[in-house]
Design a protein around this motif. Structure first.
Motif, PDB file in Angstrom:
ATOM      1  N   PRO A   1      -4.908 -28.991 -69.859  1.00 34.87           N
ATOM      2  CA  PRO A   1      -5.459 -28.156 -68.776  1.00 34.87           C
ATOM      3  C   PRO A   1      -5.448 -26.687 -69.154  1.00 34.87           C
ATOM      4  CG  PRO A   1      -3.260 -28.958 -68.214  1.00 34.87           C
ATOM      5  CD  PRO A   1      -3.673 -29.679 -69.459  1.00 34.87           C
ATOM      6  N   VAL A   2      -6.598 -26.040 -69.011  1.00 42.01           N
ATOM      7  CA  VAL A   2      -6.719 -24.627 -69.342  1.00 42.01           C
ATOM      8  C   VAL A   2      -6.039 -23.747 -68.302  1.00 42.01           C
ATOM      9  CG1 VAL A   2      -8.899 -24.275 -68.139  1.00 42.01           C
ATOM     10  CG2 VAL A   2      -8.369 -22.912 -70.170  1.00 42.01           C
ATOM     11  N   GLU A   3      -5.756 -24.310 -67.116  1.00 45.48           N
ATOM     12  CA  GLU A   3      -5.124 -23.514 -66.054  1.00 45.48           C
ATOM     13  C   GLU A   3      -3.744 -23.005 -66.466  1.00 45.48           C
ATOM     14  OE1 GLU A   3      -8.243 -26.009 -64.394  1.00 45.48           O
ATOM     15  OE2 GLU A   3      -6.477 -26.441 -65.623  1.00 45.48           O
ATOM     16  N   LEU A   4      -3.046 -23.738 -67.305  1.00 41.97           N
ATOM     17  CA  LEU A   4      -1.728 -23.285 -67.754  1.00 41.97           C
ATOM     18  C   LEU A   4      -1.837 -22.000 -68.570  1.00 41.97           C
ATOM     19  CD1 LEU A   4      -0.142 -26.706 -68.794  1.00 41.97           C
ATOM     20  CD2 LEU A   4       0.263 -25.405 -66.698  1.00 41.97           C
ATOM     21  N   GLU A   5      -2.814 -21.941 -69.441  1.00 35.05           N
ATOM     22  CA  GLU A   5      -3.007 -20.727 -70.226  1.00 35.05           C
ATOM     23  C   GLU A   5      -3.480 -19.579 -69.340  1.00 35.05           C
ATOM     24  OE1 GLU A   5      -5.327 -21.230 -73.740  1.00 35.05           O
ATOM     25  OE2 GLU A   5      -4.517 -23.228 -74.163  1.00 35.05           O
ATOM     26  N   GLU A   6      -4.347 -19.863 -68.383  1.00 36.37           N
ATOM     27  CA  GLU A   6      -4.814 -18.814 -67.488  1.00 36.37           C
ATOM     28  C   GLU A   6      -3.666 -18.232 -66.671  1.00 36.37           C
ATOM     29  OE1 GLU A   6      -7.811 -20.754 -65.242  1.00 36.37           O
ATOM     30  OE2 GLU A   6      -9.356 -20.575 -66.807  1.00 36.37           O
ATOM     31  N   ALA A   7      -2.759 -19.097 -66.219  1.00 32.93           N
ATOM     32  CA  ALA A   7      -1.593 -18.598 -65.474  1.00 32.93           C
ATOM     33  C   ALA A   7      -0.704 -17.738 -66.369  1.00 32.93           C
ATOM     34  CB  ALA A   7      -0.800 -19.777 -64.911  1.00 32.93           C
ATOM     35  N   ALA A   8      -0.548 -18.152 -67.632  1.00 34.61           N
ATOM     36  CA  ALA A   8       0.267 -17.365 -68.553  1.00 34.61           C
ATOM     37  C   ALA A   8      -0.377 -16.013 -68.842  1.00 34.61           C
ATOM     38  CB  ALA A   8       0.483 -18.144 -69.849  1.00 34.61           C
ATOM     39  N   ARG A   9      -1.680 -15.964 -68.946  1.00 31.39           N
ATOM     40  CA  ARG A   9      -2.364 -14.696 -69.192  1.00 31.39           C
ATOM     41  C   ARG A   9      -2.300 -13.810 -67.964  1.00 31.39           C
ATOM     42  NH1 ARG A   9      -7.906 -15.250 -72.426  1.00 31.39           N
ATOM     43  NH2 ARG A   9      -7.425 -13.018 -72.579  1.00 31.39           N
ATOM     44  N   THR A  10      -2.290 -14.421 -66.786  1.00 34.07           N
ATOM     45  CA  THR A  10      -2.119 -13.632 -65.562  1.00 34.07           C
ATOM     46  C   THR A  10      -0.756 -12.948 -65.544  1.00 34.07           C
ATOM     47  OG1 THR A  10      -3.554 -15.172 -64.372  1.00 34.07           O
ATOM     48  CG2 THR A  10      -2.150 -13.735 -63.046  1.00 34.07           C
ATOM     49  N   ASP A  11       0.244 -13.603 -66.135  1.00 34.13           N
ATOM     50  CA  ASP A  11       1.588 -13.031 -66.194  1.00 34.13           C
ATOM     51  C   ASP A  11       1.747 -11.996 -67.290  1.00 34.13           C
ATOM     52  OD1 ASP A  11       2.353 -14.584 -64.084  1.00 34.13           O
ATOM     53  OD2 ASP A  11       3.159 -16.202 -65.339  1.00 34.13           O
ATOM     54  N   GLY A  12       0.685 -11.736 -68.043  1.00 31.94           N
ATOM     55  CA  GLY A  12       0.729 -10.656 -69.022  1.00 31.94           C
ATOM     56  C   GLY A  12       0.661 -11.078 -70.469  1.00 31.94           C
ATOM     57  N   LEU A  13       0.616 -12.373 -70.745  1.00 29.29           N
ATOM     58  CA  LEU A  13       0.527 -12.818 -72.133  1.00 29.29           C
ATOM     59  C   LEU A  13      -0.891 -12.668 -72.660  1.00 29.29           C
ATOM     60  CD1 LEU A  13       2.713 -16.057 -72.141  1.00 29.29           C
ATOM     61  CD2 LEU A  13       3.322 -13.822 -73.051  1.00 29.29           C
TER      62      LEU A  13
END
Length: 293
Positions: free
Chosen positions: A183-195
Motif C-alpha cells: 500500500p502506497v498510503e504508508l509511504e504517503e503517511a511517512a512523507r506527511t511526517d517529514g520523511l
C-alpha cells in the motif's frame, strides 16, 4: 364473528443436506488431487534420490541397471573427493562469488525496483529486462576481450560482475511486482511526517519488503551457485567454482560416476539447506505480490 388464525411455528432447517453422491465426488477429487501431487513429487524427487543413492555406490554398481536402492553402501567416493581437496576449494569459491554477486545485485536492484514500481517507470524496467533476455553466451567473446585487457580474467571480480548481469534483472523484476502490491498510503503517511521519498522507502517500505527480498536473493544465489558457463570461461584453477569441478569428473575415456555423484551431493546440500531454512520467506515472497490493492 371474528376468526383467529394462529400461525404455525416456523420450522428451522438444519444444515443443507448433502446431495446424493456429493461426498463420493469430493472423495474422488481429493484422491485424484493427492495422486497427482504424489506423481509430480516423485518425478522431481527421483533424480535427486538416484543421485544420493549413486553417491554411495561403486562405479560398477552405478552402471549396473540391476542394482536399485538395495545395496551395500560405501563411503569411498566421498573419501576420495574430499581427499582431493578441489571440491572444498570450489565450494568456497562458489560461496564467495554467490554471496558477493547476490549482495551487490540486491543493493542495486531493490531500490531500482521500488523506483520503477512507485513512479511507474516501466519503460526503464523494460530496458533492464533486455539484459535478462539476451543470452549470456552471446556476450562471452566481448566480455572476455574486455576483461582480459583489464587483467581480470581468473579473478573473483570477473565472476561477480558476470553473475550480476543476470542477477540484477532477476531481482529487479521479482521486486517490482512486490512493491506494487504494497500500500502506497504508508509511504504517503511517512512523507506527511517529514520523511523524504527515499527515507519513507528505507524506513517503511524496505522492512515490509523483506520476504520478497529474501526470495529474490535466494533465487539469485541459486543461479550463481549453479552457473557453469561464466565460470568455465572466466575462472582459473584458483577461482574455479563447483559446476566446473563437477565437469572435471567427466573425461573422454571414462567417467567417475561414483565421484561425480558424491561431489554433486556435496554441492547440492547447501542449496537444499538454504531453501529449507528460508522456506517461510520463499513462499511469502512468491505470493505477496500476487494481488494488489
Amino acid at each position: 364473528m371474528s376468526v383467529t388464525v394462529s400461525a404455525s411455528p416456523r420450522k428451522t432447517t438444519g444444515p443443507r443436506a448433502t446431495p446424493p453422491g456429493g461426498a463420493h465426488r469430493r472423495r474422488n477429487r481429493a484422491w485424484l488431487r493427492g495422486t497427482a501431487i504424489t506423481v509430480v513429487a516423485l518425478v522431481f524427487a527421483l533424480p535427486i534420490i538416484w543421485m544420493f543413492a549413486a553417491a554411495f555406490k561403486t562405479n560398477v554398481q552405478v552402471t549396473d541397471p540391476s542394482v536399485g536402492l538395495w545395496f551395500s553402501p560405501t563411503l569411498d567416493n566421498f573419501r576420495s573427493v574430499l581427499e582431493a581437496g578441489q571440491i572444498l576449494r570450489s565450494m568456497t569459491n562458489s560461496l564467495i562469488v554467490g554471496f558477493l554477486s547476490t549482495l551487490l545485485s540486491a543493493i542495486i536492484a531493490v531500490p531500482a525496483a521500488w523506483a520503477v514500481g512507485r513512479f511507474r517507470m516501466h519503460r526503464a524496467g523494460s530496458l533492464i529486462l533486455v539484459a535478462r533476455i539476451i543470452p549470456g553466451i552471446s556476450l562471452l567473446v566481448p566480455w572476455y576481450y574486455v576483461f582480459a585487457q583489464a587483467g581480470l580474467v581468473g579473478s573473483y571480480t570477473v565472476l561477480v560482475l558476470s553473475h550480476m548481469f543476470v542477477s540484477v534483472p532477476l531481482i529487479l523484476w521479482i521486486m517490482i511486482s512486490f512493491f506494487e502490491g504494497l500500500p502506497v498510503e504508508l509511504e504517503e503517511a511517512a512523507r506527511t511526517d517529514g520523511l523524504s521519498a527515499f527515507g519513507a522507502f528505507w524506513r517503511i517500505t524496505l522492512p515490509l519488503a523483506a520476504p520478497g527480498t529474501a526470495t529474490a536473493s535466494l533465487l539469485a544465489f541459486v543461479f550463481s551457485w549453479n552457473n557453469f558457463m561464466f565460470a568455465l570461461i572466466f575462472a582459473d584453477e584458483h577461482t574455479q567454482t563447483v559446476p566446473v569441478t563437477l565437469f572435471n569428473f567427466i573425461s573422454y575415456a571414462s567417467t567417475d560416476w561414483g565421484g561425480l555423484m558424491a561431489a554433486a551431493t556435496l554441492i547440492t546440500l547447501p542449496v537444499l539447506l538454504a531453501a529449507i531454512l528460508g522456506q517461510k520467506y520463499l513462499v511469502a515472497g512468491l505470493t505477496s505480490g500476487a494481488t494488489k490493492g
